[in-house]
Design a protein around this motif. Structure first.
Motif, PDB file in Angstrom:
ATOM      1  N   GLU A 174       0.804  -1.229   0.000  1.00  0.00           N
ATOM      2  CA  GLU A 174       0.000   0.000   0.000  1.00  0.00           C
ATOM      3  C   GLU A 174       0.836   1.278   0.000  1.00  0.00           C
ATOM      4  OE1 GLU A 174       0.709  -1.845   3.846  1.00  0.00           O
ATOM      5  OE2 GLU A 174      -0.488  -2.557   2.190  1.00  0.00           O
ATOM      6  N   THR A 175       2.109   1.190   0.396  1.00  0.00           N
ATOM      7  CA  THR A 175       2.974   2.378   0.393  1.00  0.00           C
ATOM      8  C   THR A 175       3.724   2.528  -0.923  1.00  0.00           C
ATOM      9  OG1 THR A 175       4.895   1.222   1.293  1.00  0.00           O
ATOM     10  CG2 THR A 175       3.319   2.157   2.873  1.00  0.00           C
ATOM     11  N   GLY A 176       3.571   1.562  -1.788  1.00  0.00           N
ATOM     12  CA  GLY A 176       4.264   1.601  -3.077  1.00  0.00           C
ATOM     13  C   GLY A 176       5.607   0.906  -3.077  1.00  0.00           C
TER      14      GLY A 176
END
Length: 85
Positions: free
Chosen positions: A72-74
């Motif tokens: 989700e943070t990349g």
């Protein structure tokens, strides 16, 4: 016509790029219409073998490709096999 025949051993040692270049030469020679019937058959046979070699090289490369999945943070979290379908 040794360039059209080529042995299985030299084909197995060809890189994808070498095989594609050889296949392009075969196609050009066939399209020129300057080959005899016997030469055309030899060229076609060689072209078929080159095409199969290229396809095998591509399939092998495809099997090695992995898709990186992101959290989700990349950030990259793991890899999964690449699916082309």
């Amino acid at each position: 016509m040794s360039d059209a025949k080529g042995g299985a051993q030299d084909l197995a040692q060809m890189s994808f790029e070498e095989a594609m270049a050889a296949l392009e030469q075969v196609v050009a020679r066939l399209e020129s219409g300057n080959a005899s019937l016997e030469q055309s058959i030899e060229l076609y046979t060689r072209g078929t073998a080159l095409k199969a070699h290229c396809e095998a090289k591509l399939k092998d490369a495809q099997a090695k490709i992995e898709k990186i999945t992101l959290d989700e943070t990349g950030a990259a979290k793991d890899t999964v096999p690449f699916d082309v379908e």
